[in-house]
Design a protein around this motif. Structure first.
Motif, PDB file in Angstrom:
ATOM      1  N   ILE A 140      40.396 -30.897 -35.836  1.00  0.00           N
ATOM      2  CA  ILE A 140      39.952 -32.815 -36.989  1.00  0.00           C
ATOM      3  C   ILE A 140      38.523 -31.824 -37.332  1.00  0.00           C
ATOM      4  N   ALA A 141      37.758 -32.093 -36.800  1.00  0.00           N
ATOM      5  CA  ALA A 141      36.485 -31.450 -36.328  1.00  0.00           C
ATOM      6  C   ALA A 141      36.103 -30.592 -37.591  1.00  0.00           C
ATOM      7  N   VAL A 142      36.837 -29.169 -36.724  1.00  0.00           N
ATOM      8  CA  VAL A 142      36.915 -28.302 -37.837  1.00  0.00           C
ATOM      9  C   VAL A 142      36.756 -28.329 -38.993  1.00  0.00           C
ATOM     10  N   LEU A 143      37.748 -29.370 -39.171  1.00  0.00           N
ATOM     11  CA  LEU A 143      38.039 -30.056 -40.214  1.00  0.00           C
ATOM     12  C   LEU A 143      37.279 -30.533 -41.671  1.00  0.00           C
ATOM     13  N   MET A 144      36.792 -32.017 -40.949  1.00  0.00           N
ATOM     14  CA  MET A 144      35.943 -32.945 -41.631  1.00  0.00           C
ATOM     15  C   MET A 144      35.174 -32.268 -42.232  1.00  0.00           C
ATOM     16  N   PHE A 145      34.250 -31.536 -40.991  1.00  0.00           N
ATOM     17  CA  PHE A 145      32.726 -30.354 -41.143  1.00  0.00           C
ATOM     18  C   PHE A 145      32.625 -29.037 -41.996  1.00  0.00           C
ATOM     19  N   VAL A 173      38.309 -21.447 -48.340  1.00  0.00           N
ATOM     20  CA  VAL A 173      38.611 -20.823 -46.941  1.00  0.00           C
ATOM     21  C   VAL A 173      37.208 -20.556 -45.561  1.00  0.00           C
ATOM     22  N   LEU A 174      36.534 -19.411 -46.431  1.00  0.00           N
ATOM     23  CA  LEU A 174      35.215 -18.804 -46.530  1.00  0.00           C
ATOM     24  C   LEU A 174      34.243 -19.951 -45.140  1.00  0.00           C
ATOM     25  N   VAL A 175      34.338 -21.494 -46.031  1.00  0.00           N
ATOM     26  CA  VAL A 175      33.165 -21.900 -44.829  1.00  0.00           C
ATOM     27  C   VAL A 175      33.627 -22.369 -43.865  1.00  0.00           C
ATOM     28  N   THR A 176      35.092 -22.866 -44.169  1.00  0.00           N
ATOM     29  CA  THR A 176      35.660 -23.298 -42.924  1.00  0.00           C
ATOM     30  C   THR A 176      35.362 -21.651 -41.356  1.00  0.00           C
ATOM     31  N   ILE A 190      28.630 -23.540 -35.857  1.00  0.00           N
ATOM     32  CA  ILE A 190      27.884 -24.243 -36.560  1.00  0.00           C
ATOM     33  C   ILE A 190      29.011 -26.125 -35.915  1.00  0.00           C
ATOM     34  N   ILE A 191      30.236 -26.045 -36.125  1.00  0.00           N
ATOM     35  CA  ILE A 191      30.762 -27.200 -36.311  1.00  0.00           C
ATOM     36  C   ILE A 191      30.429 -27.670 -35.082  1.00  0.00           C
TER      37      ILE A 191
END
Length: 196
Positions: free
Chosen positions: A6-11, A33-36, A49-50
């Motif tokens: 969820i933190a990966v999704l949010m940030f 997708v690249l940012v994720t 980074i997350i």
């Protein structure tokens, strides 16, 4: 593991929404997708980074997630759901609600509103706010508050057991303050131009 995803999704959504539109104009979904992917790659001693953002700011709230989803959807081509007037009042509400927390944190008040988040009475107190959101047809706010209370009650997503952590977070408050400052500066500048 669920709270990390969820933190990966949010940030990731937050970083994506902060990117200049020029960078993502041609391929917005590829940029997301690249940012994720980039945000989960370990950059220093196994931390991504997350991990650094989560360690510094904690988890984002459900209200932040709702706003990030709306912003991401708008950048991907969906129509804007949140009007300028609604956004102004929402940001003002966030700042007004957050004031007692920061006053208590800095020792300016003896009241500790954070402790109320551990009891069910706060969930009942959010009910009139949710009903007002339905009355004013601010559907995403009503859904966000209902979802926050539901997830808090089930202990489903965030590591915290405090309801306030599902409703507010420091980055949302910082964003709201920045938004209101920019809004006020723009209004002030337009008044100066009209009178001058």
């Amino acid at each position: 593991m669920t709270s990390w995803l969820i933190a990966v999704l949010m940030f990731s959504l937050g970083i994506y929404c902060l990117l200049p539109r020029v960078w993502i104009r041609s391929k917005p979904l590829l940029a997301l997708v690249l940012v994720t992917i980039v945000s989960v790659i370990p950059i220093w001693q196994g931390f991504s980074i997350i991990d650094f953002l989560r360690g510094g700011f904690g988890d984002l709230s459900i209200l932040s997630l709702s706003l990030l989803l709306l912003g991401t959807a708008a950048r991907l081509g969906a129509p804007e759901v949140l009007g300028a007037e609604q956004k102004k009042w929402l940001m003002l509400s966030v700042v007004v609600i957050a004031l007692p927390f920061y006053a208590a944190t800095m020792g300016l008040a003896y009241l500790d509103p954070y402790r109320w988040g551990y009891t069910f009475q706060l969930a009942l107190a959010l009910l009139p706010v949710t009903l007002l959101a339905v009355w004013w047809r601010v559907w995403w706010l009503a859904i966000s508050l209902t979802l926050a209370v539901f997830l808090w009650g089930n202990g489903a997503i965030l590591e915290s057991t405090n309801l306030w952590d599902y409703v507010l977070d420091p980055l949302l408050v910082i964003y709201a303050l920045g938004y209101l400052l920019c809004y006020g500066a723009a209004r002030g500048w337009s008044l100066i131009k009209r009178t001058g």
